[in-house]
Motif scaffolding. Structure first.
Motif, PDB file in Angstrom:
ATOM      1  N   ARG A  82      -2.256  -2.395  -4.145  1.00  0.00           N
ATOM      2  CA  ARG A  82      -2.613  -2.530  -2.737  1.00  0.00           C
ATOM      3  C   ARG A  82      -2.760  -3.993  -2.336  1.00  0.00           C
ATOM      4  O   ARG A  82      -3.234  -4.814  -3.112  1.00  0.00           O
ATOM      5  CB  ARG A  82      -3.912  -1.771  -2.462  1.00  0.00           C
ATOM      6  CG  ARG A  82      -3.736  -0.258  -2.485  1.00  0.00           C
ATOM      7  CD  ARG A  82      -5.056   0.470  -2.446  1.00  0.00           C
ATOM      8  NE  ARG A  82      -4.855   1.919  -2.366  1.00  0.00           N
ATOM      9  CZ  ARG A  82      -5.740   2.831  -2.751  1.00  0.00           C
ATOM     10  NH1 ARG A  82      -6.909   2.447  -3.264  1.00  0.00           N
ATOM     11  NH2 ARG A  82      -5.466   4.125  -2.646  1.00  0.00           N
ATOM     12  N   ASP A 107       0.839  -1.207   0.000  1.00  0.00           N
ATOM     13  CA  ASP A 107       0.000   0.000   0.000  1.00  0.00           C
ATOM     14  C   ASP A 107       0.870   1.251   0.000  1.00  0.00           C
ATOM     15  O   ASP A 107       0.986   1.944   1.004  1.00  0.00           O
ATOM     16  CB  ASP A 107      -0.924  -0.001   1.215  1.00  0.00           C
ATOM     17  CG  ASP A 107      -1.962  -1.109   1.172  1.00  0.00           C
ATOM     18  OD1 ASP A 107      -1.845  -2.004   0.305  1.00  0.00           O
ATOM     19  OD2 ASP A 107      -2.878  -1.100   1.986  1.00  0.00           O
ATOM     20  N   TRP A 108       1.472   1.536  -1.161  1.00  0.00           N
ATOM     21  CA  TRP A 108       2.389   2.675  -1.238  1.00  0.00           C
ATOM     22  C   TRP A 108       1.702   3.962  -1.671  1.00  0.00           C
ATOM     23  O   TRP A 108       2.243   5.053  -1.499  1.00  0.00           O
ATOM     24  CB  TRP A 108       3.542   2.380  -2.188  1.00  0.00           C
ATOM     25  CG  TRP A 108       3.169   2.022  -3.594  1.00  0.00           C
ATOM     26  CD1 TRP A 108       3.045   0.765  -4.112  1.00  0.00           C
ATOM     27  CD2 TRP A 108       2.896   2.923  -4.679  1.00  0.00           C
ATOM     28  NE1 TRP A 108       2.706   0.818  -5.440  1.00  0.00           N
ATOM     29  CE2 TRP A 108       2.603   2.133  -5.817  1.00  0.00           C
ATOM     30  CE3 TRP A 108       2.867   4.316  -4.799  1.00  0.00           C
ATOM     31  CZ2 TRP A 108       2.283   2.688  -7.054  1.00  0.00           C
ATOM     32  CZ3 TRP A 108       2.542   4.876  -6.024  1.00  0.00           C
ATOM     33  CH2 TRP A 108       2.256   4.068  -7.136  1.00  0.00           C
ATOM     34  N   THR A 122      -0.344   6.936  -1.303  1.00  0.00           N
ATOM     35  CA  THR A 122      -0.991   7.841  -0.359  1.00  0.00           C
ATOM     36  C   THR A 122      -1.422   9.095  -1.122  1.00  0.00           C
ATOM     37  O   THR A 122      -1.045   9.295  -2.278  1.00  0.00           O
ATOM     38  CB  THR A 122      -0.035   8.239   0.766  1.00  0.00           C
ATOM     39  OG1 THR A 122       1.072   8.973   0.183  1.00  0.00           O
ATOM     40  CG2 THR A 122       0.508   7.018   1.496  1.00  0.00           C
ATOM     41  N   GLU A 123      -2.171   9.935  -0.468  1.00  0.00           N
ATOM     42  CA  GLU A 123      -2.582  11.186  -1.118  1.00  0.00           C
ATOM     43  C   GLU A 123      -1.373  12.032  -1.482  1.00  0.00           C
ATOM     44  O   GLU A 123      -1.326  12.658  -2.552  1.00  0.00           O
ATOM     45  CB  GLU A 123      -3.523  11.975  -0.197  1.00  0.00           C
ATOM     46  CG  GLU A 123      -4.090  13.222  -0.844  1.00  0.00           C
ATOM     47  CD  GLU A 123      -5.115  13.927   0.022  1.00  0.00           C
ATOM     48  OE1 GLU A 123      -5.435  15.089  -0.287  1.00  0.00           O
ATOM     49  OE2 GLU A 123      -5.607  13.326   0.999  1.00  0.00           O
TER      50      GLU A 123
END
Length: 266
Positions: free
Chosen positions: A179, A129-130, A132-133
């Motif tokens: 993810r 899960d790399w 991000t916003e």
């Protein structure tokens, strides 16, 4: 059965894909490119394996010599594998995918076990899960900055004939596909021999040890699925792996093909 060498344009949906098939009687190997790469990137791997294999390469939509499309989604790229294999009359193939192409190879192998000899995943398709916003904004900012350069680089084949926004959207889509909750079940479902060849260091747009953290996710992947193993961890980085560690990739191809024949690696 010997198949004739062929190079040409394959019409698919609203586009046409540039395809090369070396022909020959050997195991068909289909190569799936990195996100902005072209089929020429595989030349070292193909030369190392030699003429006893049937090598099939193609440029994804808007990459290389392939035409533009209205759809650059990941699912479309998975479906294009079917189109290329059907057009070349291939019932079963060994898939080799690098970076973005590794995700395509993993999904296709997971969905089509009867048609897959095996899969080689080169520094890609690692569940983590790399996205991000903050990273999403970094990707969009990177390609906005590159936007003026894209038209200049397109004649060289280094960038696709896509807008900066389309390239960014596609990269972000990969982050969602990568993810754990999305990619983990895909990898767990693979029932054919699958080997990872893993690079070292960073890639374009990554910082610090981000890439190594992503690669560490493979420990759990191979623990959960006995069909999947890490064939090699090589010293070259993500961008140089096809050029500098092509022998490790070719060795993984030989290993998986030998398992299909019930023999030992050649």
């Amino acid at each position: 059965m010997t198949h004739t060498k062929w190079t040409g344009m394959l019409p698919v949906d609203d586009t046409a894909l540039a395809v090369t098939d070396t022909g020959g009687p050997g195991t068909p190997v289909l190569y799936l490119n990195g996100h902005t790469a072209t089929q020429g990137y595989w030349r070292h791997v193909i030369a190392e394996l030699g003429t006893e294999w049937r090598h099939i390469t193609y440029d994804m939509r808007a990459r290389g010599k392939s035409k533009r499309s209205a759809d650059y989604s990941f699912e479309t790229n998975v479906r294009d594998v079917d189109a290329v294999l059907a057009a070349r009359g291939v019932e079963r193939a060994l898939l080799v995918g690098w970076s973005y192409g590794a995700f395509v190879a993993a999904h296709w192998a997971s969905r089509n076990p009867a048609r897959t000899v095996g899969a080689i995943l080169v520094d890609g398709a690692q569940p983590y899960d790399w996205l991000t916003e903050a990273i999403e904004q970094r990707i969009r900012k990177l390609f906005r900055r590159m936007s003026p350069l894209l038209p200049l680089l397109r004649p060289t084949g280094l960038t696709p004939r896509m807008s900066a926004e389309q390239i960014a959207d596609s990269n972000i889509e990969v982050g969602k596909i990568a993810r754990e909750r999305e990619l983990g079940p895909v990898l767990d479902n693979i029932t054919v021999p699958t080997r990872y060849v893993v690079a070292s260091g960073a890639s374009l747009g990554s910082k610090g040890d981000e890439q190594e953290l992503i690669r560490a996710s493979l420990t759990q992947v191979v623990e959960r699925n006995p069909n999947i193993k890490i064939s090699a961890k090589v010293p070259s980085n993500h961008g140089a792996i096809l050029r500098k560690d092509f022998r490790a990739i070719a060795d993984a191809v030989r290993e998986v093909a030998a398992l299909d024949r019930g023999g030992s690696p050649r």
